[in-house]
Design an enzyme around this catalytic site. Structure first.
Site: not given
Ligand SMILES: [Zn+2]
Length: 435
Positions: A356, A278, A275
């Site tokens: 990822d 991002h 997260e």
């Protein structure tokens, strides 16, 4: 039927057929062999259950998309848009009030039609596979809050757009773009602090090993965090989630209680690392920029479309008006939106791969994220063999097998090329891809 009508009808039918083709291919792909890296995810009994879940959801999707389009075409060719327009005009209110009532009527009808769909999905399909935790009470409270929120947040924006187009002449689309951009940015601030707490409870995560591990990771990648919160996702579903909200120093990390229950500390930190990836890879800002650019294009095209009487004639609307024009133009945008959404989904999948990769690099290995993703996928009975065409149309994330494969590659790369680099150094050195 004029050119507009034919073009819109063809686009709507094309959209439906593409969707149905993807559904059909996806159902057929359920029988193909499971990718090697996921073969031990389910035992045979649970694998049958996962396939039954995919089948149930896909079939339900087929029924709703066919019914949706049939209702829309029925309303269109029965002259529904004109009938509603005449009824609202008969009230003899100003252009803004007339427009707001026109939208409210359509919006309410749409929401009422969605209710049985959401009910079936929640209390029949999700419940049959053991995911549902929503009580009927929460369901109705959500529906009421959602409608109220749409009225409170949407009405002022719509009123502003109607007012600007009524007064501002040929530059109206520019002012509307400005107003809606301000609105969109404002929502990013208001959403986490005012809107989300209406639907869920946010409690500070208890002191302990998990909180320390999360804060230590955030410090290591220089991601300032104001607090870590536990969200009561379990009041609606057993499925887990994690996200962060806010900007700059006031960023908060939010973990669903269901996620904390399903994963260990290392896996949770890896999910959070994804997260945070991002934000670090600027996906959030990029998404915002794209949305603002799209708004500008839409308002410009709208200002052109409003000039065309053909658009109104296509929907049998006798008197051209701004409010009817807005709705009809929305329908005329179908082919653009379909194309755009395929592109945006592809971009989203690319962003997911990058997040990822960020998680693998900054936690030193892809292994904890793989383990976390596998566990979450197994819990949520995820489809291991989605058809590529279905992925192209609908997937915002790469299929699990692709993610596991890529993470395994990054893990090998980290192990063989290890130089004992610190977490933060890895981030900084890879932090500026050509953008
Ligand atoms: Zn993601």
């Amino acid at each position: 039927m004029n050119v507009w009508a034919v073009a819109i009808l063809v686009a709507l039918l094309l959209e439906l057929s593409l969707g149905l083709a993807a559904d059909w291919l996806n159902l057929r792909a359920l029988t193909s062999t499971v990718p090697a890296e996921l073969r031990d995810l389910y035992d045979p009994e649970r694998y049958r259950r996962a396939q039954a879940y995919a089948r149930a959801r896909t079939r339900f999707g087929i029924v709703t998309s066919v019914v949706d389009l049939a209702l829309l075409l029925g309303f269109w060719f029965a002259g529904g848009f004109d009938g509603l327009d005449q009824a609202v005009r008969a009230l003899e209110l100003g252009p803004v009030a007339t427009g707001l009532i026109f939208f409210a009527a359509l919006g309410l009808a749409h929401q009422l039609l969605r209710l049985p769909v959401r009910w079936w999905s929640t209390f029949v399909i999700e419940a049959r596979f053991g995911f549902n935790r929503t009580s009927p009470r929460t369901f109705w409270a959500d529906a009421a809050k959602g409608a109220l929120l749409a009225a409170l947040v949407g009405a002022p924006l719509l009123a502003a757009i109607l007012w600007i187009f009524d007064r501002a002449g040929s530059h109206a689309w520019l002012y509307c773009w400005g107003a809606s951009t301000l609105f969109l940015v404002g929502l990013q601030y208001v959403g986490p602090t005012w809107i989300m707490p209406l639907f869920n409870r946010f409690e500070p995560l208890a002191e302990g090993e998990l909180k320390e591990a999360i804060l230590a990771y955030a410090r290591a990648v220089r991601f300032p965090v104001e607090g870590v919160f536990l969200v009561d996702g379990s009041r609606r579903s057993t499925k887990g989630n994690a996200f962060f909200t806010g900007f700059g120093r006031s960023r908060r990390i939010a973990l669903f209680d269901t996620l904390v229950k399903q994963l260990g500390t290392r896996e949770l930190v890896a999910v959070l690392a994804h997260e945070i990836g991002h934000a670090k890879r600027r996906h959030v800002v990029q998404g915002m920029g794209l949305a603002i650019a799209e708004l500008g294009a839409v308002f410009f095209l709208l200002s052109l479309a409003l000039e065309s009487r053909g658009l109104f004639a296509a929907f049998f609307v006798a008197e051209p008006s701004l409010h009817a024009g807005l709705v009809l133009f929305g329908l005329a945008l179908t082919p653009v939106e379909l194309t755009l959404s395929i592109g945006l989904h592809a971009l989203s999948r690319k962003h997911e791969r990058e997040a990822d990769e960020f998680a693998a690099q900054t936690t030193g290995s892809g292994e904890p994220l793989v383990s976390g993703l596998r566990r979450l996928s197994a819990e949520s009975l995820s489809n291991l063999t989605p058809h590529p065409f279905y992925v192209l149309l609908h997937y915002s994330h790469p299929p699990l097998a692709d993610r596991v494969r890529a993470l395994a590659r990054w893990t090998e790369a980290t192990v063989t090329g290890a130089e004992g680099s610190t977490v933060a150094a890895t981030d900084e050195s890879r932090g500026a891809p050509a953008r």
